[in-house]
Design a protein around this motif. Structure first.
Motif, short mmCIF file in Angstrom:
data_model
loop_
_atom_site.label_atom_id
_atom_site.label_comp_id
_atom_site.label_asym_id
_atom_site.label_seq_id
_atom_site.Cartn_x
_atom_site.Cartn_y
_atom_site.Cartn_z
N ALA A 87 7.42 1.23 16.29
CA ALA A 87 8.24 0.50 15.32
C ALA A 87 7.78 0.83 13.90
CB ALA A 87 8.15 -0.99 15.57
N PRO A 88 8.67 1.31 13.05
CA PRO A 88 8.30 1.61 11.65
C PRO A 88 8.30 0.33 10.82
CG PRO A 88 10.59 2.20 12.04
CD PRO A 88 10.07 1.70 13.36
N VAL A 89 7.22 -0.42 10.89
CA VAL A 89 7.17 -1.75 10.28
C VAL A 89 6.87 -1.71 8.78
CG1 VAL A 89 6.52 -2.89 12.43
CG2 VAL A 89 4.74 -1.98 10.93
N MET A 90 6.47 -0.55 8.26
CA MET A 90 6.20 -0.45 6.82
C MET A 90 7.06 0.68 6.23
SD MET A 90 2.88 0.58 4.58
CE MET A 90 3.41 2.27 4.79
N PRO A 91 8.30 0.38 5.86
CA PRO A 91 9.15 1.43 5.28
C PRO A 91 8.60 1.85 3.92
CG PRO A 91 10.20 -0.72 5.11
CD PRO A 91 8.99 -0.92 5.95
N PRO A 92 8.98 3.04 3.44
CA PRO A 92 8.47 3.52 2.14
C PRO A 92 8.71 2.54 1.00
CG PRO A 92 9.56 5.30 3.32
CD PRO A 92 9.80 4.06 4.12
N ARG A 93 9.85 1.83 1.02
CA ARG A 93 10.13 0.90 -0.08
C ARG A 93 9.10 -0.23 -0.13
NH1 ARG A 93 14.08 0.52 3.81
NH2 ARG A 93 14.22 -1.45 4.97
N LEU A 94 8.60 -0.66 1.03
CA LEU A 94 7.59 -1.71 1.06
C LEU A 94 6.25 -1.18 0.56
CD1 LEU A 94 6.63 -4.52 1.70
CD2 LEU A 94 6.39 -3.86 4.10
N HIS A 95 5.92 0.04 0.91
CA HIS A 95 4.65 0.60 0.42
C HIS A 95 4.69 0.77 -1.09
CE1 HIS A 95 1.98 4.04 -0.71
NE2 HIS A 95 1.13 3.27 -0.07
N ARG A 96 5.80 1.22 -1.64
CA ARG A 96 5.89 1.36 -3.09
C ARG A 96 5.73 0.01 -3.78
NH1 ARG A 96 10.11 4.93 -1.67
NH2 ARG A 96 11.67 3.31 -2.12
N LEU A 97 6.33 -1.03 -3.20
CA LEU A 97 6.21 -2.36 -3.78
C LEU A 97 4.77 -2.86 -3.70
CD1 LEU A 97 7.37 -4.96 -4.97
CD2 LEU A 97 8.00 -5.66 -2.64
N ALA A 98 4.15 -2.70 -2.53
CA ALA A 98 2.76 -3.13 -2.38
C ALA A 98 1.84 -2.40 -3.35
CB ALA A 98 2.30 -2.91 -0.94
N ARG A 99 2.09 -1.12 -3.53
CA ARG A 99 1.26 -0.33 -4.45
C ARG A 99 1.46 -0.82 -5.89
NH1 ARG A 99 -3.07 1.66 -3.58
NH2 ARG A 99 -3.46 0.16 -5.25
N ALA A 100 2.70 -1.09 -6.26
CA ALA A 100 2.98 -1.52 -7.63
C ALA A 100 2.38 -2.90 -7.92
CB ALA A 100 4.48 -1.54 -7.87
N VAL A 101 2.51 -3.83 -6.97
CA VAL A 101 1.94 -5.17 -7.17
C VAL A 101 0.42 -5.09 -7.22
CG1 VAL A 101 1.65 -7.44 -6.12
CG2 VAL A 101 3.90 -6.36 -6.15
N ALA A 102 -0.17 -4.31 -6.33
CA ALA A 102 -1.63 -4.17 -6.32
C ALA A 102 -2.14 -3.56 -7.62
CB ALA A 102 -2.06 -3.32 -5.13
N ASP A 103 -1.45 -2.55 -8.13
CA ASP A 103 -1.88 -1.94 -9.40
C ASP A 103 -1.77 -2.93 -10.55
OD1 ASP A 103 -2.40 0.41 -8.09
OD2 ASP A 103 -0.53 1.39 -8.66
N ARG A 104 -0.75 -3.76 -10.54
CA ARG A 104 -0.61 -4.75 -11.61
C ARG A 104 -1.71 -5.78 -11.56
NH1 ARG A 104 1.29 -9.71 -13.09
NH2 ARG A 104 2.58 -9.79 -14.98
N GLN A 105 -2.17 -6.12 -10.35
CA GLN A 105 -3.16 -7.18 -10.18
C GLN A 105 -4.58 -6.64 -9.99
OE1 GLN A 105 -0.39 -9.52 -11.02
NE2 GLN A 105 -2.21 -10.58 -10.29
N ALA A 106 -4.80 -5.35 -10.16
CA ALA A 106 -6.12 -4.74 -9.97
C ALA A 106 -6.61 -4.97 -8.54
CB ALA A 106 -7.12 -5.28 -10.97
N GLY A 107 -5.70 -4.85 -7.57
CA GLY A 107 -6.05 -5.09 -6.18
C GLY A 107 -5.75 -3.92 -5.29
N SER A 108 -5.76 -4.18 -3.98
CA SER A 108 -5.52 -3.16 -2.96
C SER A 108 -4.14 -3.33 -2.34
CB SER A 108 -6.59 -3.24 -1.85
OG SER A 108 -7.87 -3.01 -2.36
N ALA A 109 -3.49 -2.22 -2.07
CA ALA A 109 -2.16 -2.28 -1.46
C ALA A 109 -2.21 -2.89 -0.07
CB ALA A 109 -1.55 -0.87 -1.41
N ILE A 110 -3.29 -2.63 0.67
CA ILE A 110 -3.36 -3.15 2.03
C ILE A 110 -3.44 -4.67 2.02
CG2 ILE A 110 -5.87 -3.08 2.26
CD1 ILE A 110 -3.26 -2.07 4.93
#
Length: 671
Positions: A87-110
């Protein structure tokens, strides 16, 4: 990353870029692994896999972010070990969002993905993989027309939803039948979005609001594809609903703060109800507020952004002031009738002023009356009857009265204080410092004999009451919806609420009182007892946005949020000092006055810790986040080099996270 047991022949190879699930900040990047031939058909974007990681000394789970071909014949790569699920539970759009939020908050995408993707449930996953794709639902003409008419009261709202605009929406107060108008309004916005062929995502702060919103959607469109993402769901149900958001067919997603990340294929509208509620503040890393995550997502994925509430937070008002978010006024403005009542002025009416007492008595002839209090319980606090010092147990804990006439009991050790004596003046009697919901109900029961009394608080949750006469005593935020609205609303303990040591207590009180007042019937009177000043005037005139404007003006000169962003840095003294030095090198334009501290903080595991605050403008957010993230990684690498290694060290010792903690967008720097 390489493991000798998994080395592969050189030459062109199919590879996958993996985001590993690890708490170590230095591993917050993509790792390349070779795709073995036997797994070639199963490895694709978004699936869960297991991979070896030498630095962690074990096999970790991860997500496939991308696939490629490695042409460098000299590069040695490890193999993917297994594909956990197809099951592809993490589509590319979700990874991009996680990466962007993590970068804004000085955190990790995971860390973001852990908040979004539920734990795998095999049976639910197999059912989803075997099922046919859901058909696209379109509302019939009558449902769509009703939704459009409701939205048409707000000038430009329909156009903003269709064109992907950003709006601050002042929700209409009142109750229609058994449904508050705000929930019907958001349900109509969601129907309008799905009618345009896109998905709608609505986040609300608590489960009571979630139940109201679900009922509003079901009432307006019983056949609508409604998906609920809720921590109270069973694990299989939550995972099954999450998998539904991955389908291409549009749907309406409702949920709490993590719902803003729901990875729908085409986002048409993202709405946040009552963003000033502290429940939208994420307590887990990277600590992104749901409103901030929604702003990031709207900038990435498009669609409309609707920030809706009976009050407007100062954060949203800042966005309105700079023109980033547009105001959407209502053509049919209606506000409750609010009366500012003086404190108790007649002994027979207890804590309720005589005018409010008469109003409640008259209202009880035709329907229910709401009484809002500050705290649950019988008597949350006791003080010395002579000197008014807080009554304390011998262990130091606060005393409270569990029931009328009962012996005071310690909240900490549970010991009864039979022979209590004040440590300040040696008096032996106590008095009530405030009244909780149960004591207020007891008092009102004596003042209104024969009237049904309903207590609604955390221990006695009540979602709805009927239209028959009753006195509903509720704590702030726990007020049930009355059919047709309350015939009178009494807001007690306002002065005590405003005394809380919180930077935003004025905003919080205005939100609590406005949400309660919005439950009143059209001709009902709302009595705010014992409160004057700007907050009371904002409620009486129903000009909450003007109060938010005033709050912004007052905070700007002292550089307090949301006029500026504030970051908190906590850890060992050397770690914090090094982090501040890296920040000064990375963002030299901040200046020395941007940093407050370091000052001593609470000890953790017996280690002395310090804390510093950094205030900075929004335009410098990316630079500050990048510099602080580099400091976190540097501290983690340094900390790891000092940890036990080799056969004698446990995996936990080798991979435990660092002690340096960074948090951006601290709402109240005093906490």
């Amino acid at each position: 990353m390489e493991n000798p047991a998994h080395l592969t022949p050189k030459g062109p190879r199919a590879i996958a870029r993996i985001l590993v699930d690890s708490p170590l900040p230095q591993l917050d990047r993509l790792f390349d692994y070779r795709i073995p031939d036997e797994l070639a058909d199963d490895v694709r974007q978004g699936v869960r896999v297991t991979v070896p990681l030498r630095t962690a000394g074990r096999v970790l789970q991860g997500y496939v972010v991308d696939t490629d071909v490695e042409t460098d014949e000299e590069r040695v790569l490890a193999d993917i070990e297994t594909v956990v699920s197809a099951a592809p539970v993490m589509p590319p759009r979700l990874h991009r969002l996680a990466r962007a939020v993590a970068d804004r908050q000085a955190g990790s995408a995971i860390d973001v993905l852990r908040l979004v993707i539920p734990r795998r449930m095999v049976r639910a996953e197999r059912t989803w993989l075997a099922a046919d794709a859901p058909e696209q639902w379109r509302p019939d003409a009558s449902i769509h027309a009703a939704a459009t008419d409701m939205l048409g009261v707000f000038g430009g709202l329909v156009e903003a939803i269709r064109e992907g605009g950003r709006v601050a929406l002042d929700a209409p107060p009142g109750v229609d039948g058994a449904q508050p108008r705000w929930s019907a309004l958001l349900a109509a916005a969601a129907i309008e979005t799905v009618a345009g062929g896109a998905s709608a995502v609505i986040a609300v702060p608590n489960h009571r609001d979630l139940a109201l919103l679900e009922a509003a959607v079901r009432d307006a469109a019983p056949e609508a594809p409604l998906v609920r993402l809720d921590a109270d769901q069973s694990n299989p149900a939550r995972y099954a609903h999450y998998l539904r958001t991955l389908d291409d067919a549009p749907c309406i997603v409702i949920g709490n703060r993590s719902a803003v990340y729901a990875p729908v294929a085409r986002l048409g509208m993202l709405a946040v109800w009552d963003d000033g509620d502290p429940l939208f503040e994420e307590p887990l890393a990277p600590y992104a507020h749901a409103r901030d995550a929604a702003l990031v997502r709207q900038s990435l994925h498009g669609g409309a952004l609707v920030l809706c509430g009976h009050t407007r937070s100062s954060d949203v008002q800042r966005l309105v002031r700079i023109g980033f978010v547009a105001e959407t006024p209502s053509a049919r403005r209606h506000s409750p009738r609010v009366v500012l009542a003086a404190p108790q002025d007649a002994p027979r009416t207890g804590r309720i002023p005589s005018a409010a007492f008469r109003s409640a008595r008259e209202a009880l002839d035709v329907g229910p009356v709401l009484v809002q209090v500050a705290r649950p319980g019988y008597a949350p606090a006791l003080v010395c009857a002579e000197c008014r010092s807080p009554a304390r147990c011998v262990c130091g804990g606060p005393l409270h009265a569990p029931a009328r006439g009962a012996t005071p009991v310690c909240r900490w050790c549970g010991r009864s204080a039979h022979a209590w004596q004040c440590s300040s003046c040696e008096a032996t009697h106590v008095r009530l410092a405030s009244s909780g919901s149960e004591r207020t109900a007891d008092e009102l029961g004596r003042a209104f004999p024969g009237v049904r009394i309903i207590v609604a608080d955390g221990a006695h949750p009540v979602e709805r009451v009927g239209a028959e006469p009753a006195l509903v005593v509720a704590t702030r935020g726990a007020e049930p919806v009355a059919e047709g609205g309350y015939r009178a609303v009494l807001l007690l303990d306002g002065d005590r609420m405003l005394q809380a040591p919180d930077l935003r207590i004025g905003e919080f009180c205005l939100r609590w009182w406005s949400n309660a007042a919005a439950l009143a019937a059209p001709e009902a009177v709302v009595h705010l007892v014992g409160v004057t000043g700007p907050v009371a005037r904002a409620l009486a005139t129903w000009t909450q946005s003007a109060y938010a404007d005033r709050e912004l003006d007052e905070r700007a000169p002292v550089a307090m949020p949301p006029a500026v962003r504030v970051a908190s840095i906590a850890g060992d003294e050397k770690e914090v000092t090094d982090a501040l030095a890296q920040l000064a090198d990375g963002v030299p334009e901040l200046g020395t006055d941007a940093v407050l501290g370091p000052v001593p903080a609470e000890e953790t595991d017996g280690r002395r810790r310090v804390r510093a605050l950094v205030r900075f403008e929004y335009a410098r957010g990316a630079s500050v986040a990048k510099a602080l993230r580099a400091a976190v990684v540097s501290a983690a690498v340094t900390s790891r080099s000092r940890k036990p290694r080799g056969k004698g060290a446990s995996p936990r010792q080798r991979s435990s996270p660092p002690t340096l903690a960074v948090r951006l967008d601290v709402a109240d720097p005093d906490l």
